[in-house]
Write a protein that holds these residues in place. Sequence first.
Motif, short mmCIF file in Angstrom:
data_model
loop_
_atom_site.label_atom_id
_atom_site.label_comp_id
_atom_site.label_asym_id
_atom_site.label_seq_id
_atom_site.Cartn_x
_atom_site.Cartn_y
_atom_site.Cartn_z
N GLN A 95 0.87 -1.23 0.11
CA GLN A 95 -0.01 -0.11 -0.09
C GLN A 95 0.84 1.21 0.04
O GLN A 95 0.64 2.35 -0.71
N LYS A 99 0.46 0.41 -4.44
CA LYS A 99 -0.12 -0.65 -5.00
C LYS A 99 -1.59 -1.03 -4.34
O LYS A 99 -1.68 -2.02 -3.46
N LEU A 100 -2.56 -0.06 -4.30
CA LEU A 100 -3.71 0.04 -3.47
C LEU A 100 -4.50 -1.19 -3.69
O LEU A 100 -5.08 -1.68 -2.66
N GLN A 101 -4.77 -1.53 -5.07
CA GLN A 101 -5.71 -2.76 -5.25
C GLN A 101 -5.11 -3.95 -4.76
O GLN A 101 -5.90 -4.60 -4.08
N ARG A 102 -3.69 -4.36 -4.87
CA ARG A 102 -3.49 -5.37 -4.60
C ARG A 102 -3.23 -5.52 -2.91
O ARG A 102 -3.76 -6.63 -2.20
N LYS A 104 -5.19 -3.88 -0.90
CA LYS A 104 -6.85 -4.10 -0.24
C LYS A 104 -7.33 -5.47 -0.44
O LYS A 104 -7.78 -6.01 0.37
N ARG A 105 -7.00 -6.19 -1.59
CA ARG A 105 -7.22 -7.62 -1.89
C ARG A 105 -6.59 -8.64 -0.94
O ARG A 105 -7.46 -9.47 -0.26
N GLU A 108 -8.36 -7.98 2.45
CA GLU A 108 -9.78 -8.39 2.56
C GLU A 108 -9.48 -10.16 2.50
O GLU A 108 -10.38 -10.75 3.46
N ASN A 133 -6.66 2.57 3.14
CA ASN A 133 -6.80 2.34 1.73
C ASN A 133 -7.82 3.04 1.19
O ASN A 133 -7.88 3.88 -0.06
N ARG A 137 -7.99 6.62 -1.40
CA ARG A 137 -8.67 6.69 -2.73
C ARG A 137 -9.87 7.70 -2.67
O ARG A 137 -10.64 7.79 -3.29
#
Length: 179
Positions: A95, A99-102, A104-105, A108, A133, A137
Motif C-alpha cells: 500500500q 499498489k492500493l488494489q493489491r 486491499k485484496r 480482505e 486504503n 482513494r
Amino acid sequence: ALLGLLRFSGEALDNSGVKRWEAELERTVKTIQAAPPPSYWYSKGALAVSFENWKKAQRFFHHYIRSVKTEKTLDEREHDTMMARGLTMVANALQQQGKLQRAKRITEILLSRYEPLQLRGINGVLFLLIGLNFEKRNQINSALEWYRRAHAAFLGEHNWYHHLYVLLAYARISRLQRN
C-alpha cells in the motif's frame, strides 16, 4: 535484546545506533548454526519500515513468512498470529508503494481468514489498513467506517499504542472534511 535495540534505534531514526546494533546482530547471527529465527526477519522489516524503505521491508517480511512456515515449535494460534502479522506488513508495504488494489485484496483475504479467530492485535490493524486504503482513494465515508471498527478493536484489546494511529486517522479525516 539486540533485536529490540535495533528496532528502537530504527524508530528513533538513529543511524549510528542502527549501524552499531545491526553489525552486532549480524555477528551474533553468524554464530548460530541454524537459520535466523522469524523475529530476526521481522525486526529487519520493521527497521526498513522506520526508514520508509518499502521494497526492502516487503522482502524482509517475505523472509519472515517463510521462516514462520518452517518453525516447528509454534502452536496453531501462535502460527496464525505470526502469519497474519507478516502478511499484514506485506500488505502495508504494498500500500505504501502505491499498489492500493493489491494491498486491499490481500487485506480482505486476511480479514476473511483471521477475523473470526479474534487474534490479538490483528483485526484492528487490518481494519486500519483498509481504512487507510479507502482514505487514499478519497472515499472518506468508507474510511471512517473502517477506522471506527479499528477504534473499537483497539479499545477492546486495551491496545493504546495502535489506538493512537486511529486518532491520527480521525485527525486527517477531520482536516480533509473542513477543507
